[in-house]
Design a protein around this motif. Structure first.
Motif, mmCIF file in Angstrom:
data_model
loop_
_atom_site.group_PDB
_atom_site.id
_atom_site.type_symbol
_atom_site.label_atom_id
_atom_site.label_comp_id
_atom_site.label_asym_id
_atom_site.label_seq_id
_atom_site.Cartn_x
_atom_site.Cartn_y
_atom_site.Cartn_z
ATOM 1 N N PHE B 25 0.806 -1.230 0.000
ATOM 2 C CA PHE B 25 0.000 0.000 0.000
ATOM 3 C C PHE B 25 0.838 1.279 0.000
ATOM 4 O O PHE B 25 0.322 2.362 0.258
ATOM 5 N N GLN B 26 2.113 1.149 -0.285
ATOM 6 C CA GLN B 26 2.946 2.353 -0.425
ATOM 7 C C GLN B 26 2.724 2.916 -1.834
ATOM 8 O O GLN B 26 3.332 2.480 -2.795
ATOM 9 N N LEU B 27 1.824 3.882 -1.920
ATOM 10 C CA LEU B 27 1.480 4.432 -3.228
ATOM 11 C C LEU B 27 2.603 5.277 -3.794
ATOM 12 O O LEU B 27 2.788 5.369 -5.003
ATOM 13 N N VAL B 28 3.344 5.921 -2.901
ATOM 14 C CA VAL B 28 4.416 6.810 -3.346
ATOM 15 C C VAL B 28 5.569 6.691 -2.342
ATOM 16 O O VAL B 28 5.345 6.510 -1.152
#
Lengths: 189, 120
Positions: B25-28
């Motif tokens: 869930f690390q989008l950025v």
């Protein structure tokens, strides 16, 4: 035609005297905004594994280079496989950068809802390119890419940037401008 | 108040949470220096939006575009560099930069006779 600032009402012909919103329900507008932001985040996050300068071209290959080789090793469409084999893979640094810039821009512009209809079309095109590369690759669920394509079609059809996006905020000023760039932005938003 | 700049600034500040998020869930990807960029320029955009100050919006937008360009140059060298981001970070800052510049350059629309009639 009359377009009201900050909304998306269309009226003013001889046949339509009452202003009618394109998406009349507030819930519908919110849902379309959520879809747009979600699709933007999809591209934004997936730009992250496009790693210059070699984009995974190595021994063993991985990342974008490996995905692209599937177009040849697990062919979907003959002419595209030929193009990838003869043109794309031998010049992969250039095409890797193009993919990174296009997908990062898709994330950027869909997230903020600017020129959304244009970027929805770019998203459709990029999705088709991805499908032609990996649709027959192992462990791929082809409906995932069909859904991607359909999501971009929905963003285009609903002009999704007008709801909670910058297109909705800026269209009135673009419509009031006589510059060619502003008129272009009205068409692609 | 300019809602566009305000929201873009809030998005930048919220993106700071990804310093602590890793994995699926690390989008950025936000590093230590990237955190400073996200918070300082995000706050600047919020203030610009709150005060409806066009010059501040353009300043914050230019800041994000410079940060995005620097991140891209660092990535071209094969590493995240001192900003600690990746191509997702470039994408986010590109969007925030372009958005703030677009909002900053936009002329405030005047109410036309037609639109006032339709409103009434």
């Amino acid at each position: 035609m009359i377009v009201l600032a900050g909304t998306d009402y269309v009226a003013g012909t001889d046949y339509a005297t009452r202003a009618v919103p394109l998406l009349p329900s507030r819930v519908n507008r919110a849902v379309i905004a959520i879809v747009r932001v979600g699709v933007g985040l999809l591209w934004l996050q997936n730009a992250g594994w496009k790693t210059p300068p070699d984009f995974g071209r190595g021994d063993p290959p991985d990342g974008l280079y490996l995905s692209t080789t599937y177009a040849v090793s697990h062919q979907v469409f003959g002419p595209y496989a030929w193009l990838v084999d003869r043109l794309v893979l031998p010049n992969f640094a250039f095409f890797g950068w193009m993919v990174l810039l296009v997908e990062a821009s898709l994330g950027a512009f869909l997230l903020i809802g600017l020129a959304t209809r244009f970027w929805a079309v770019v998203g459709m095109a990029q999705t088709v390119v991805i499908m032609l590369s990996i649709l027959n690759a192992p462990h791929e669920w082809y409906w995932a890419y069909v859904l991607m394509l359909l999501a971009h079609m929905a963003l285009f059809a609903t002009a999704a940037g007008r709801y909670g996006g910058l297109d909705g905020l800026l269209r009135p000023s673009w419509q009031g401008s006589r510059s060619r760039f502003a008129r272009l932005l009205v068409r692609v938003s | 108040m300019d809602r566009g700049a305000l929201v873009l600034g809030v998005v930048s500040i919220v993106s700071a949470v990804f310093v602590f998020v890793h994995g699926t869930f690390q989008l950025v990807q936000i590093g230590a220096a990237g955190l400073v960029v996200a918070l300082v320029l995000g706050l600047l955009a919020v203030v610009a939006g709150w005060l409806d100050e066009r010059a501040l919006m353009l300043g914050a937008g230019a800041g994000f575009l410079i940060a995005a360009a620097v991140q891209l140059v660092l990535l071209a060298g094969g590493r995240s560099g001192f900003l600690g981001g990746n191509a997702s970070t470039f994408s986010l800052w590109l969007g925030l930069g372009v958005g703030l510049v677009a909002v900053g350059l936009a002329a405030v629309p005047e109410a036309t006779e037609e639109s006032l009639e339709a409103t009434n």
